[in-house]
Motif scaffolding. Structure first.
Motif, PDB file in Angstrom:
ATOM      1  N   GLY A 211     -45.091   5.325  -4.033  1.00  0.00           N
ATOM      2  CA  GLY A 211     -46.274   4.473  -3.961  1.00  0.00           C
ATOM      3  C   GLY A 211     -45.995   3.220  -3.174  1.00  0.00           C
ATOM      4  O   GLY A 211     -44.850   2.909  -2.833  1.00  0.00           O
ATOM      5  N   ILE A 212     -47.064   2.474  -2.888  1.00  0.00           N
ATOM      6  CA  ILE A 212     -46.942   1.200  -2.204  1.00  0.00           C
ATOM      7  C   ILE A 212     -47.728   0.158  -2.996  1.00  0.00           C
ATOM      8  O   ILE A 212     -48.867   0.412  -3.406  1.00  0.00           O
ATOM      9  N   THR A 282     -62.040   3.838   1.716  1.00  0.00           N
ATOM     10  CA  THR A 282     -61.141   2.946   1.001  1.00  0.00           C
ATOM     11  C   THR A 282     -59.980   3.762   0.440  1.00  0.00           C
ATOM     12  O   THR A 282     -60.027   5.000   0.359  1.00  0.00           O
ATOM     13  N   ILE A 283     -58.932   3.065   0.028  1.00  0.00           N
ATOM     14  CA  ILE A 283     -57.790   3.747  -0.596  1.00  0.00           C
ATOM     15  C   ILE A 283     -58.242   4.489  -1.843  1.00  0.00           C
ATOM     16  O   ILE A 283     -57.817   5.627  -2.103  1.00  0.00           O
ATOM     17  N   MET A 290     -58.180  13.426  -2.870  1.00  0.00           N
ATOM     18  CA  MET A 290     -56.929  14.177  -2.722  1.00  0.00           C
ATOM     19  C   MET A 290     -56.734  15.120  -3.908  1.00  0.00           C
ATOM     20  O   MET A 290     -57.424  15.010  -4.925  1.00  0.00           O
ATOM     21  N   THR A 291     -55.804  16.057  -3.748  1.00  0.00           N
ATOM     22  CA  THR A 291     -55.521  17.039  -4.795  1.00  0.00           C
ATOM     23  C   THR A 291     -54.382  16.540  -5.670  1.00  0.00           C
ATOM     24  O   THR A 291     -53.283  16.230  -5.172  1.00  0.00           O
ATOM     25  N   GLU A 310     -49.887   6.338  -4.450  1.00  0.00           N
ATOM     26  CA  GLU A 310     -49.374   7.463  -3.658  1.00  0.00           C
ATOM     27  C   GLU A 310     -50.234   7.680  -2.413  1.00  0.00           C
ATOM     28  O   GLU A 310     -49.716   7.900  -1.309  1.00  0.00           O
ATOM     29  N   ALA A 311     -51.559   7.601  -2.589  1.00  0.00           N
ATOM     30  CA  ALA A 311     -52.455   7.732  -1.434  1.00  0.00           C
ATOM     31  C   ALA A 311     -52.170   6.634  -0.413  1.00  0.00           C
ATOM     32  O   ALA A 311     -52.111   6.884   0.799  1.00  0.00           O
ATOM     33  N   ALA A 312     -51.984   5.418  -0.898  1.00  0.00           N
ATOM     34  CA  ALA A 312     -51.725   4.286  -0.010  1.00  0.00           C
ATOM     35  C   ALA A 312     -50.434   4.486   0.780  1.00  0.00           C
ATOM     36  O   ALA A 312     -50.366   4.143   1.969  1.00  0.00           O
TER      37      ALA A 312
END
Length: 339
Positions: A211-212, A282-283, A290-291, A310-312
């Motif tokens: 993650g970020i 957006t994030i 997402m899956t 995680e997406a970010a």
């Protein structure tokens, strides 16, 4: 040697061979179930790789587990923490209190631990809330996902850097810096036995959270760091892996390659998702599309926050590669395919 993942109730301390012992320590209320703490024998007392979650049940398991393999927690020489997360670093301070052991950690994670000790609880909640808002979470979602943080782990006594040998008399345990899961994550190469303590970096069946934080940072690339770290581990060869979760397995390099392929496929799917969108996302919107291991609507607030992180991280890697761009001045931040 393999010890396939079983419920914690079926786990027991065992001899992993070559003067290494595995002690399962529970993580109460967490689906991971337990952390595998490793004890490495030395003439000056055992050195632990990680210590487990700071909880009375976990402390009892660690103390009794060491006793079951003929070790006394009061004789522990040191604790090498693979990374600062509470299921790894949480009990290190308690071990130090009992034995006078040193605690060693990579300098990047040590800096985060010091920051956590300096940060007020209210400041932490404000940080979380603002991060979620800038990611596009709604007011109710911000309120639900903003919670208390675990107690910060103990500040380490010794700072490790890439390539350092750990203070382990009679053995050669070398620090391998593998940032990604955390900035200061380390694996530990037991060079005299061709074995690698992999922490959370390389696990046999699951992949670690990358993650970020804050989600919209543009000065770091943790997934890019993680992928580079996988290549670094691959370069060490077909070592036996002793991970912090699940089970011991053979050929760290092959598993590292599999995990790299997994993330590249995830990046391809994310690029396609942005290409199909009718407008910049957006994030939070990206994460919701997402899956995951269950539908977004079924994820509890904490897991939605981790999914957004995680997406970010994946968005940031695509941005670094020039595949996507963030919209200038957008609040919350939004991403679109690079034209």
């Amino acid at each position: 040697m393999k010890s396939r993942r079983r419920p914690y109730s079926e786990q027991h301390p065992f001899d992993a061979g070559g003067g290494v012992w595995s002690v399962p320590v529970p993580i109460p209320g967490n689906p991971l179930g337990y952390t595998l703490v490793y004890a490495i024998e030395s003439p000056a007392g055992p050195v632990l790789v990680d210590a487990g979650w700071n909880h009375p049940e976990a402390w009892l398991a660690l103390r009794e587990g060491l006793g079951a393999v003929g070790m006394d927690v009061r004789e522990v020489r040191g604790v090498v923490v693979t990374h600062f997360h509470p299921d790894h670093a949480g009990l290190a301070g308690r071990v130090r209190e009992e034995s006078g052991a040193w605690i060693a950690m990579h300098e990047a994670d040590a800096a985060l631990v010091r920051l956590m000790h300096d940060l007020e609880e209210s400041a932490h909640r404000d940080f979380q809330a603002d991060m979620l808002r800038r990611a596009g979470a709604g007011a109710v979602e911000v309120e639900e996902a903003t919670g208390h943080r675990p107690r910060p782990p103990a500040v380490p006594d010794l700072i490790l850097q890439d390539g350092d040998l750990v203070d382990l008399p009679g053995r050669r345990l070398r620090t391998v810096w593998t940032p990604g899961h955390t900035p200061g994550h380390v694996c530990l190469h037991l060079e005299d036995a061709d074995r690698l303590f992999t922490g959370d970096h390389v696990l046999p069946a699951i992949t670690p959270h990358i993650g970020i934080y804050p989600y919209d940072r543009a000065d770091v690339d943790p997934l890019g760091d993680f992928l580079d770290s996988l290549e670094k581990v691959k370069g060490l060869g077909e070592l036996e892996a002793l991970p912090a979760h699940e089970w011991i397995f053979q050929d760290t390099a092959a598993r590292a390659a599999e995990i790299g392929v997994h993330h590249e496929e995830k990046l391809r799917r994310l690029t396609a998702l942005l290409g199909e969108a009718q407008e910049p996302l957006t994030i939070w919107e990206v994460a919701s599309r997402m899956t995951w291991n269950r539908p977004w609507e079924e994820l509890p607030p904490m897991l939605r926050g981790m999914a957004a992180g995680e997406a970010a991280a994946h968005l940031r890697t695509l941005e670094v590669r020039g595949m996507i761009r963030r919209m200038a001045g957008a609040d919350p931040v939004r991403f679109v395919l690079h034209s």
